[in-house]
Scaffold this motif. Structure first.
Motif, PDB file in Angstrom:
ATOM      1  N   LEU A   1       0.806  -1.219   0.000  1.00 10.50           N
ATOM      2  CA  LEU A   1       0.000   0.000   0.000  1.00 10.50           C
ATOM      3  C   LEU A   1       0.841   1.271   0.000  1.00 10.50           C
ATOM      4  O   LEU A   1       0.582   2.197  -0.770  1.00 10.50           O
ATOM      5  N   LEU A   2       1.845   1.340   0.858  1.00 13.70           N
ATOM      6  CA  LEU A   2       2.690   2.540   0.905  1.00 13.70           C
ATOM      7  C   LEU A   2       3.331   2.866  -0.443  1.00 13.70           C
ATOM      8  O   LEU A   2       3.308   4.026  -0.875  1.00 13.70           O
ATOM      9  N   PRO A   3       3.929   1.887  -1.136  1.00 10.63           N
ATOM     10  CA  PRO A   3       4.512   2.219  -2.447  1.00 10.63           C
ATOM     11  C   PRO A   3       3.508   2.763  -3.450  1.00 10.63           C
ATOM     12  O   PRO A   3       3.872   3.544  -4.330  1.00 10.63           O
ATOM     13  N   LEU A   4       2.233   2.367  -3.317  1.00 11.30           N
ATOM     14  CA  LEU A   4       1.223   2.840  -4.256  1.00 11.30           C
ATOM     15  C   LEU A   4       0.735   4.236  -3.910  1.00 11.30           C
ATOM     16  O   LEU A   4       0.366   5.019  -4.794  1.00 11.30           O
ATOM     17  N   PHE A   5       0.732   4.587  -2.619  1.00 11.37           N
ATOM     18  CA  PHE A   5       0.267   5.904  -2.204  1.00 11.37           C
ATOM     19  C   PHE A   5       1.333   6.980  -2.426  1.00 11.37           C
ATOM     20  O   PHE A   5       1.004   8.122  -2.747  1.00 11.37           O
TER      21      PHE A   5
END
Length: 281
Positions: A213-217
């Motif tokens: 999730l963090l890499p996508l946000f």
């Protein structure tokens, strides 16, 4: 006065410390004895390779729909390497290996067998170090097989269109190695989270947030977001497999991406070894 019985009483023998090689062998025995572990490895391998081969096959089947210019630049622009290991497959690999790494330790905590392990070997840090070694070796081999098979099959398809690349072509080996090493990096991160959190649901949620999730946000549009994103394994993988690197607002090097891999693996190993001891003090 000292009696004869006192002088001749035997001194209790000290229990010899377990050798590290024996601990590694014991952890390997536990790792390979669980059927669920191999089912998870097998399902992950099939899914990841399936993503990559499916994308390549779709391109192969619809080859004639490509315009002439795109067909000619297919290999030269790095598209063949992009489809050798796709971004979706990498995300799936990161998620699955993070979960497998976490289950290596939280499975023992949930069943209570970790108490037996620590009772037999009080040196908890040595036990966790051995577990980290086994996880690293097994997942590295797993990642190498998955990345190697994906590369071989996808490029075999493209070769039938005279557009495949070989490992000797620029950037090809880096794509395979970066994809293979993403597996142990994420598995060690999962192991560290499991050693600290020790609850299945919480560990899985945290692992999902960190690996996917963090890499996508985070985006490359702002400096703070770009720097934070560059510190994550998945973003490091994206940089390493980007053979034809386009200019960006906040650029970074492949050396920096390799460093992210190394720092995550080493830090996760240290946290797993130290965290399991610190939590029980």
């Amino acid at each position: 006065m000292t009696t004869t019985a006192d002088r001749t009483s035997p001194v209790p023998a000290r229990t010899p410390r377990a050798r590290f090689g024996d601990l590694v062998a014991a952890e390997w025995g536990k790792h390979r004895s669980l059927r669920s572990t191999w089912i998870a490895y097998g399902a992950t391998a099939l899914a990841v390779i399936g993503f990559n081969v499916g994308t390549a096959y779709d391109t192969y089947r619809n080859w004639e729909l490509q315009v002439a210019g795109d067909r000619g630049a297919f290999a030269g622009d790095g598209i063949a390497l992009q489809q050798a290991f796709t971004a979706n497959a990498a995300l799936l690999l990161a998620l699955a290996l993070g979960a497998i790494g976490a289950l290596t330790i939280i499975g023992e905590y949930s069943t209570g067998t970790i108490r037996t392990t620590f009772a037999a070997v009080p040196a908890r840090r040595s036990v966790m170090a051995a577990k980290a070694v086994v996880v690293t070796v097994v997942t590295t081999v797993f990642g190498a097989v998955v990345a190697g098979v994906s590369f071989a099959v996808t490029q075999a398809l493209f070769d039938r269109r005279d557009a495949g690349v070989s490992l000797g072509d620029p950037g090809a080996l880096r794509v395979v190695v970066a994809s293979a090493l993403l597996a142990p990096v994420c598995a060690l991160a999962g192991l560290a989270l499991g050693a600290v959190i020790r609850h299945t649901a919480s560990t899985m949620i945290t692992s999902t947030v960190v690996t996917a999730l963090l890499p996508l946000f985070l985006t490359d549009g702002r400096h703070w977001s770009a720097v934070a994103g560059h510190a994550l394994p998945y973003r490091a993988w994206l940089r390493l497999v980007d053979v034809d690197h386009a200019p960006v607002a906040f650029p970074w090097t492949t050396g920096g991406a390799w460093t992210v891999y190394a720092v995550w693996a080493c830090a996760a190993g240290v946290i797993a070894v130290i965290g399991v001891h610190a939590r029980d003090q």
